[in-house]
Write an enzyme that holds these catalytic residues in place. Structure first.
Site, PDB file in Angstrom:
ATOM      1  N   ASN A 110       1.022  -1.557  -0.294  1.00 24.97           N
ATOM      2  CA  ASN A 110      -0.093   0.002  -0.272  1.00 24.97           C
ATOM      3  C   ASN A 110       0.867   1.199  -0.497  1.00 24.97           C
ATOM      4  OD1 ASN A 110      -2.026  -1.809   0.361  1.00 24.97           O
ATOM      5  ND2 ASN A 110      -2.916  -1.780   1.875  1.00 24.97           N
ATOM      6  N   HIS A 127       5.880  -0.697  -2.525  1.00 21.20           N
ATOM      7  CA  HIS A 127       5.297   0.273  -3.759  1.00 21.20           C
ATOM      8  C   HIS A 127       5.640   1.861  -3.903  1.00 21.20           C
ATOM      9  CE1 HIS A 127       3.272  -3.564  -5.647  1.00 21.20           C
ATOM     10  NE2 HIS A 127       4.349  -4.046  -5.751  1.00 21.20           N
ATOM     11  N   CYS A 158      10.373  21.744 -13.112  1.00 23.76           N
ATOM     12  CA  CYS A 158      12.279  22.750 -12.435  1.00 23.76           C
ATOM     13  C   CYS A 158      12.278  23.560 -13.351  1.00 23.76           C
ATOM     14  CB  CYS A 158      13.513  21.157 -12.607  1.00 23.76           C
ATOM     15  SG  CYS A 158      14.662  22.301 -12.806  1.00 23.76           S
TER      16      CYS A 158
HETATM   17  P1  OAD Z   1      -6.348  -5.367  -5.433  1.00 25.15           P
HETATM   18  O1  OAD Z   1      -7.394  -4.369  -5.383  1.00 25.15           O
HETATM   19  O2  OAD Z   1      -5.330  -6.105  -6.772  1.00 25.15           O
HETATM   20  O3  OAD Z   1      -6.550  -6.714  -4.233  1.00 25.15           O
HETATM   21  C1  OAD Z   1      -7.270  -6.553  -2.915  1.00 25.15           C
HETATM   22  C2  OAD Z   1      -7.412  -7.334  -2.414  1.00 25.15           C
HETATM   23  O4  OAD Z   1      -8.506  -7.529  -0.897  1.00 25.15           O
HETATM   24  C3  OAD Z   1      -8.372  -8.610  -3.020  1.00 25.15           C
HETATM   25  O5  OAD Z   1      -8.598  -9.367  -3.233  1.00 25.15           O
HETATM   26  C4  OAD Z   1      -9.893  -7.941  -2.252  1.00 25.15           C
HETATM   27  O6  OAD Z   1     -10.752  -9.483  -2.145  1.00 25.15           O
HETATM   28  C5  OAD Z   1      -9.380  -8.212  -0.381  1.00 25.15           C
HETATM   29  N1  OAD Z   1     -10.249  -6.762   0.180  1.00 25.15           N
HETATM   30  C6  OAD Z   1     -11.189  -6.392  -0.080  1.00 25.15           C
HETATM   31  N2  OAD Z   1     -11.930  -5.520   0.736  1.00 25.15           N
HETATM   32  C7  OAD Z   1     -11.390  -5.933   2.038  1.00 25.15           C
HETATM   33  C8  OAD Z   1     -11.234  -6.737   2.861  1.00 25.15           C
HETATM   34  N3  OAD Z   1     -11.700  -5.564   3.984  1.00 25.15           N
HETATM   35  N4  OAD Z   1     -10.345  -6.789   4.108  1.00 25.15           N
HETATM   36  C9  OAD Z   1      -9.823  -7.723   3.636  1.00 25.15           C
HETATM   37  N5  OAD Z   1      -8.908  -7.981   2.156  1.00 25.15           N
HETATM   38  C10 OAD Z   1     -10.113  -7.301   1.707  1.00 25.15           C
HETATM   39  O7  OAD Z   1      -5.042  -5.415  -4.497  1.00 25.15           O
HETATM   40  P2  OAD Z   1      -3.269  -5.462  -4.419  1.00 25.15           P
HETATM   41  O8  OAD Z   1      -3.273  -6.536  -4.326  1.00 25.15           O
HETATM   42  O9  OAD Z   1      -3.121  -4.556  -3.496  1.00 25.15           O
HETATM   43  O10 OAD Z   1       0.355  -1.005  -7.362  1.00 25.15           O
HETATM   44  O11 OAD Z   1      -2.719  -4.881  -5.367  1.00 25.15           O
HETATM   45  C11 OAD Z   1      -1.703  -5.026  -6.184  1.00 25.15           C
HETATM   46  C12 OAD Z   1      -1.001  -3.840  -6.431  1.00 25.15           C
HETATM   47  O12 OAD Z   1      -1.242  -3.604  -7.636  1.00 25.15           O
HETATM   48  C13 OAD Z   1      -1.140  -2.486  -5.459  1.00 25.15           C
HETATM   49  O13 OAD Z   1       0.190  -2.238  -4.584  1.00 25.15           O
HETATM   50  C14 OAD Z   1      -1.351  -1.378  -6.566  1.00 25.15           C
HETATM   51  C15 OAD Z   1      -1.904  -2.263  -8.340  1.00 25.15           C
HETATM   52  O14 OAD Z   1      -1.508  -1.785  -9.561  1.00 25.15           O
HETATM   53  C16 OAD Z   1       1.009  -0.081  -6.977  1.00 25.15           C
HETATM   54  O15 OAD Z   1       0.186   0.792  -6.584  1.00 25.15           O
HETATM   55  C17 OAD Z   1       1.899  -0.049  -7.312  1.00 25.15           C
END
Ligand code: OAD
Length: 257
Positions: A110, A127, A158
């Site tokens: 995050n 990230h 700049c």
């Molecule tokens: P995703 O949006 O891909 O996945 C979010 C996950 O959280 C899903 O599997 C949901 O089921 C789960 N979820 C939703 N609500 C929840 C809750 N209250 N408690 C627990 N789980 C819950 O997000 P990330 O896996 O973090 O990159 O995505 C990875 C990366 O892709 C991010 O860091 C971002 C994005 O592009 C950058 O910003 C560089």
């Protein structure tokens, strides 16, 4: 799955791991902050990537094509992060670290600062940090760029060379900060329990930390209301939210402490 006994089993495994330095690691994703009101990326209805184009908003090419659009999108997300508060899941992790110094490593995908604000100051950020800026390119004159008077709604430039400021996050096609990734891999190899909270497991190399931990002998537990792409790496998948389950999994209790 009957979540009750599974939660109790994992709670015991965490309590046992808490007797060892580096015994517990946690990998968090956007779902960790969902209950703080910050949108995830891939949830079908509410995820950012269901409404916005990642190639346009989260890549260097997208930024170069329309810097003002990307800058404004990040300005809105920055406002959202500044207005959000850590939820019960963040607070449970911070409370666990206070009770067990040296045991917990939090590794987060995050770009918000909610783990840090809750109290996990050493959180490894894979990230980047949405609240910080970075120069788009190295200074061509090697003197270091300086910010000109910024036009509202546009990224500052700049004054000398026109270099642009951008948010200090990792975009698609970019490498993760090497030190952070190395520290995260070390934590995954060293821990006895890895909790994987609120991530779809779709983005690498972060998603690979679960396999690294499992191969090194750790118990891998997923906390997510929905299936993820790395469920096969887990010994247990607990179907619930971060704010519901982390306080239960990390609770102190007379039977445990
Ligand atoms: P995703 O949006 O891909 O996945 C979010 C996950 O959280 C899903 O599997 C949901 O089921 C789960 N979820 C939703 N609500 C929840 C809750 N209250 N408690 C627990 N789980 C819950 O997000 P990330 O896996 O973090 O990159 O995505 C990875 C990366 O892709 C991010 O860091 C971002 C994005 O592009 C950058 O910003 C560089």
């Amino acid at each position: 799955m009957n979540a009750g006994p599974a939660v109790d089993t994992v709670r015991r495994q965490i309590a046992q791991a808490a007797a060892h330095a580096g015994g517990v690691a946690v990998l968090t994703g956007a779902g960790m902050s969902a209950e703080s009101g910050i949108a995830t990326f891939r949830d079908a209805m509410s995820g950012l990537w269901s409404r916005f184009d990642p190639a346009a908003l989260a890549s260097e090419e997208g930024f170069r094509a329309d810097p003002a659009q990307v800058w404004r999108w990040y300005a809105e997300r920055r406002d959202g992060v500044r207005g959000a508060q850590p939820n019960a899941g963040h607070r449970a992790l911070a409370d666990f670290e206070r009770r067990h110094p040296g045991v917990l490593t939090v590794v987060s995908q995050n770009v918000d600062d909610l783990h840090q604000r809750a109290g996990n100051a050493g959180t490894i950020r894979l990230h980047g940090d949405i609240l910080q800026d970075a120069w788009l390119a190295p200074c061509p004159q090697r003197r270091g760029c300086g910010v000109d008077q910024a036009t509202p709604g546009e990224p500052p430039r700049c004054a000398d060379c026109g270099n642009l400021l951008r948010p200090a996050v990792v975009w698609f096609g970019e490498r993760l900060p090497a030190q952070a990734l190395a520290a995260a891999e070390t934590a995954a190899r060293r821990c006895r329990v890895l909790l994987v909270v609120g991530t779809s497991g779709a983005v690498w190399p972060a998603a690979g930390l679960a396999a690294i931990a499992r191969r090194a002998g750790a118990t891998v537990v997923i906390v997510n209301p929905h299936p993820s792409e790395i469920d096969d790496e887990a010994h247990a998948c607990l179907r619930g939210t971060a704010a519901q389950l982390l306080p239960r999994l990390l609770a102190s209790g007379p039977d445990l402490d």
